[in-house]
Write a protein that holds these residues in place. Structure first.
Motif, PDB file in Angstrom:
ATOM      1  N   TYR A  30      -1.376  82.460  74.828  1.00 50.02           N
ATOM      2  CA  TYR A  30      -2.555  81.773  74.274  1.00 50.02           C
ATOM      3  C   TYR A  30      -3.831  82.611  74.305  1.00 50.02           C
ATOM      4  O   TYR A  30      -4.921  82.072  74.210  1.00 50.02           O
ATOM      5  CB  TYR A  30      -2.770  80.409  74.940  1.00 50.02           C
ATOM      6  N   GLU A  39      -4.942  82.909  67.806  1.00 48.30           N
ATOM      7  CA  GLU A  39      -4.587  82.455  69.156  1.00 48.30           C
ATOM      8  C   GLU A  39      -3.065  82.427  69.239  1.00 48.30           C
ATOM      9  O   GLU A  39      -2.413  81.678  68.518  1.00 48.30           O
ATOM     10  CB  GLU A  39      -5.148  81.068  69.444  1.00 48.30           C
ATOM     11  N   TYR A  42      -0.463  79.353  68.889  1.00 48.81           N
ATOM     12  CA  TYR A  42      -1.052  78.265  68.120  1.00 48.81           C
ATOM     13  C   TYR A  42      -1.004  78.593  66.623  1.00 48.81           C
ATOM     14  O   TYR A  42      -0.327  77.933  65.858  1.00 48.81           O
ATOM     15  CB  TYR A  42      -2.485  78.000  68.586  1.00 48.81           C
TER      16      TYR A  42
END
Length: 88
Positions: A30, A39, A42
């Motif tokens: 992350y 990120e 994500y």
């Protein structure tokens, strides 16, 4: 997966200091890529999300998220070659 692929951002190919997706390629850290701002875990979770994020980044000019980290001799085309084969 070779070591470069483990260390490369799936979106822009920047070689990271730590594996963005861990040694097994399955557990993201992350962190944020200093180049494209992705990120890990994500915005690069699936191949589809990687392609969308890469297009957004390139359409915006392919600039650096953290300008202070940009190498003087940076070459976007050379960096893009580092993208893991499964995410091209």
């Amino acid at each position: 997966m070779n070591n470069n692929e483990n260390l490369a951002c799936r979106v822009c190919g920047l070689i990271q200091c730590e594996e963005p997706w861990g040694e097994d390629g399955k557990i993201p850290n992350y962190a944020i890529c200093a180049c494209c701002g992705t990120e890990f875990g994500y915005e690069d979770y699936t191949k589809e999300s990687v392609l969308i994020q890469r297009k957004k980044w390139l359409d915006a000019g392919g600039g650096w998220w953290e300008l202070k980290d940009k190498p003087n001799n940076w070459n976007i085309n050379e960096q893009l070659k580092n993208i893991p084969i499964d995410y091209k």
